[in-house]
Design a protein around this motif. Structure first.
Motif, PDB file in Angstrom:
ATOM      1  N   MET A   1       0.846  -1.177   0.000  1.00 31.61           N
ATOM      2  CA  MET A   1       0.000   0.000   0.000  1.00 31.61           C
ATOM      3  C   MET A   1       0.894   1.244   0.000  1.00 31.61           C
ATOM      4  O   MET A   1       1.915   1.272   0.666  1.00 31.61           O
ATOM      5  CB  MET A   1      -0.891  -0.034   1.255  1.00 31.61           C
ATOM      6  N   MET A   2       0.486   2.278  -0.757  1.00 30.47           N
ATOM      7  CA  MET A   2       1.273   3.507  -0.797  1.00 30.47           C
ATOM      8  C   MET A   2       0.366   4.711  -0.594  1.00 30.47           C
ATOM      9  O   MET A   2      -0.704   4.799  -1.171  1.00 30.47           O
ATOM     10  CB  MET A   2       2.017   3.655  -2.119  1.00 30.47           C
ATOM     11  N   ARG A   3       0.850   5.630   0.257  1.00 30.50           N
ATOM     12  CA  ARG A   3       0.180   6.913   0.470  1.00 30.50           C
ATOM     13  C   ARG A   3       1.013   7.996  -0.190  1.00 30.50           C
ATOM     14  O   ARG A   3       2.237   7.938  -0.164  1.00 30.50           O
ATOM     15  CB  ARG A   3       0.091   7.237   1.964  1.00 30.50           C
ATOM     16  N   SER A   4       0.352   8.975  -0.743  1.00 28.18           N
ATOM     17  CA  SER A   4       1.047  10.103  -1.355  1.00 28.18           C
ATOM     18  C   SER A   4       0.871  11.322  -0.464  1.00 28.18           C
ATOM     19  O   SER A   4      -0.238  11.635  -0.039  1.00 28.18           O
ATOM     20  CB  SER A   4       0.468  10.382  -2.742  1.00 28.18           C
ATOM     21  N   LEU A   5       1.994  11.998  -0.160  1.00 25.43           N
ATOM     22  CA  LEU A   5       1.961  13.194   0.684  1.00 25.43           C
ATOM     23  C   LEU A   5       2.519  14.378  -0.091  1.00 25.43           C
ATOM     24  O   LEU A   5       3.667  14.342  -0.521  1.00 25.43           O
ATOM     25  CB  LEU A   5       2.798  12.990   1.950  1.00 25.43           C
ATOM     26  N   GLN A   6       1.704  15.393  -0.279  1.00 29.17           N
ATOM     27  CA  GLN A   6       2.189  16.640  -0.852  1.00 29.17           C
ATOM     28  C   GLN A   6       2.560  17.514   0.334  1.00 29.17           C
ATOM     29  O   GLN A   6       1.734  17.765   1.208  1.00 29.17           O
ATOM     30  CB  GLN A   6       1.107  17.310  -1.705  1.00 29.17           C
ATOM     31  N   ILE A   7       3.792  17.945   0.392  1.00 34.82           N
ATOM     32  CA  ILE A   7       4.278  18.740   1.521  1.00 34.82           C
ATOM     33  C   ILE A   7       4.142  20.226   1.175  1.00 34.82           C
ATOM     34  O   ILE A   7       4.657  20.678   0.151  1.00 34.82           O
ATOM     35  CB  ILE A   7       5.744  18.403   1.843  1.00 34.82           C
ATOM     36  N   ALA A   8       3.454  20.971   2.037  1.00 38.70           N
ATOM     37  CA  ALA A   8       3.258  22.402   1.811  1.00 38.70           C
ATOM     38  C   ALA A   8       4.583  23.151   1.937  1.00 38.70           C
ATOM     39  O   ALA A   8       5.464  22.747   2.695  1.00 38.70           O
ATOM     40  CB  ALA A   8       2.253  22.954   2.814  1.00 38.70           C
ATOM     41  N   GLU A   9       4.710  24.240   1.196  1.00 41.91           N
ATOM     42  CA  GLU A   9       5.935  25.048   1.213  1.00 41.91           C
ATOM     43  C   GLU A   9       6.283  25.550   2.614  1.00 41.91           C
ATOM     44  O   GLU A   9       7.439  25.710   2.947  1.00 41.91           O
ATOM     45  CB  GLU A   9       5.797  26.251   0.277  1.00 41.91           C
ATOM     46  N   THR A  10       5.271  25.796   3.428  1.00 40.65           N
ATOM     47  CA  THR A  10       5.507  26.360   4.762  1.00 40.65           C
ATOM     48  C   THR A  10       5.779  25.297   5.817  1.00 40.65           C
ATOM     49  O   THR A  10       6.189  25.616   6.923  1.00 40.65           O
ATOM     50  CB  THR A  10       4.284  27.187   5.207  1.00 40.65           C
ATOM     51  N   GLU A  11       5.559  24.041   5.481  1.00 41.45           N
ATOM     52  CA  GLU A  11       5.725  22.964   6.459  1.00 41.45           C
ATOM     53  C   GLU A  11       7.199  22.675   6.720  1.00 41.45           C
ATOM     54  O   GLU A  11       7.997  22.560   5.801  1.00 41.45           O
ATOM     55  CB  GLU A  11       5.029  21.703   5.935  1.00 41.45           C
ATOM     56  N   ARG A  12       7.559  22.552   7.988  1.00 37.61           N
ATOM     57  CA  ARG A  12       8.949  22.305   8.375  1.00 37.61           C
ATOM     58  C   ARG A  12       9.135  20.955   9.054  1.00 37.61           C
ATOM     59  O   ARG A  12      10.224  20.415   9.081  1.00 37.61           O
ATOM     60  CB  ARG A  12       9.442  23.400   9.334  1.00 37.61           C
ATOM     61  N   GLU A  13       8.040  20.434   9.639  1.00 38.97           N
ATOM     62  CA  GLU A  13       8.141  19.194  10.392  1.00 38.97           C
ATOM     63  C   GLU A  13       6.817  18.443  10.306  1.00 38.97           C
ATOM     64  O   GLU A  13       5.748  19.044  10.287  1.00 38.97           O
ATOM     65  CB  GLU A  13       8.467  19.491  11.856  1.00 38.97           C
ATOM     66  N   ARG A  14       6.923  17.119  10.230  1.00 38.07           N
ATOM     67  CA  ARG A  14       5.719  16.285  10.191  1.00 38.07           C
ATOM     68  C   ARG A  14       6.009  14.956  10.869  1.00 38.07           C
ATOM     69  O   ARG A  14       7.098  14.420  10.754  1.00 38.07           O
ATOM     70  CB  ARG A  14       5.278  16.044   8.750  1.00 38.07           C
ATOM     71  N   THR A  15       4.990  14.423  11.557  1.00 37.41           N
ATOM     72  CA  THR A  15       5.079  13.112  12.178  1.00 37.41           C
ATOM     73  C   THR A  15       4.206  12.153  11.365  1.00 37.41           C
ATOM     74  O   THR A  15       3.070  12.480  11.028  1.00 37.41           O
ATOM     75  CB  THR A  15       4.587  13.159  13.640  1.00 37.41           C
ATOM     76  N   ILE A  16       4.771  10.974  11.060  1.00 34.42           N
ATOM     77  CA  ILE A  16       4.079  10.009  10.210  1.00 34.42           C
ATOM     78  C   ILE A  16       4.153   8.635  10.862  1.00 34.42           C
ATOM     79  O   ILE A  16       5.200   8.240  11.363  1.00 34.42           O
ATOM     80  CB  ILE A  16       4.734   9.944   8.816  1.00 34.42           C
ATOM     81  N   GLU A  17       3.035   7.903  10.836  1.00 32.61           N
ATOM     82  CA  GLU A  17       3.014   6.521  11.307  1.00 32.61           C
ATOM     83  C   GLU A  17       2.787   5.603  10.114  1.00 32.61           C
ATOM     84  O   GLU A  17       1.931   5.864   9.274  1.00 32.61           O
ATOM     85  CB  GLU A  17       1.912   6.312  12.341  1.00 32.61           C
ATOM     86  N   LEU A  18       3.576   4.524  10.059  1.00 31.34           N
ATOM     87  CA  LEU A  18       3.470   3.540   8.994  1.00 31.34           C
ATOM     88  C   LEU A  18       3.416   2.143   9.594  1.00 31.34           C
ATOM     89  O   LEU A  18       3.782   1.951  10.750  1.00 31.34           O
ATOM     90  CB  LEU A  18       4.697   3.617   8.067  1.00 31.34           C
ATOM     91  N   VAL A  19       2.989   1.184   8.778  1.00 36.44           N
ATOM     92  CA  VAL A  19       3.100  -0.227   9.154  1.00 36.44           C
ATOM     93  C   VAL A  19       4.152  -0.851   8.247  1.00 36.44           C
ATOM     94  O   VAL A  19       4.474  -0.313   7.181  1.00 36.44           O
ATOM     95  CB  VAL A  19       1.745  -0.966   9.038  1.00 36.44           C
TER      96      VAL A  19
END
Length: 108
Positions: A1-19
């Motif tokens: 399974m694949m998720r697509s994430l578009q990262i906003a220009e203003t975003e500096r940090e993100r927390t992600i959970e995966l299996v």
């Protein structure tokens, strides 16, 4: 399974959970004609590995137009890791990065 994430220009940090065996696709705006490229600064390859990476130009793009840098990251085993990405010119110091992004990733 694949998720697509578009990262906003203003975003500096993100927390992600995966299996385990799940992949995420990161799409980061990039324009190589400026000399700036996305570069992975650090990652724990035992928990998360880069399956694919590269620049994709915009459809019907004019000369000098930007596109996106695409990373596909796949969860390999349980654990935590931090992926740091920098939009920088390869010949300049790491402190001169135009943008930095920090992803805190937990694989369950």
């Amino acid at each position: 399974m694949m998720r697509s994430l578009q990262i906003a220009e203003t975003e500096r940090e993100r927390t992600i959970e995966l299996v385990i065996d799940e992949s995420i696709e990161l799409l980061l705006n990039e324009n190589p004609t400026t000399g700036y490229f996305w570069q992975a600064a650090s990652s724990d390859e035992t928990v998360l590995h880069v399956q694919d990476a590269g620049y994709v130009s915009a459809a019907e793009a004019e000369i000098g137009a930007g596109g996106v840098h695409r990373y596909v990251l796949t969860a390999a085993k349980r654990g935590r890791t931090v992926v740091q990405l920098q939009l920088a010119r390869p010949w300049e110091s790491k402190d001169a990065a135009a943008r930095q992004l920090r992803l805190s990733i937990t694989v369950k």
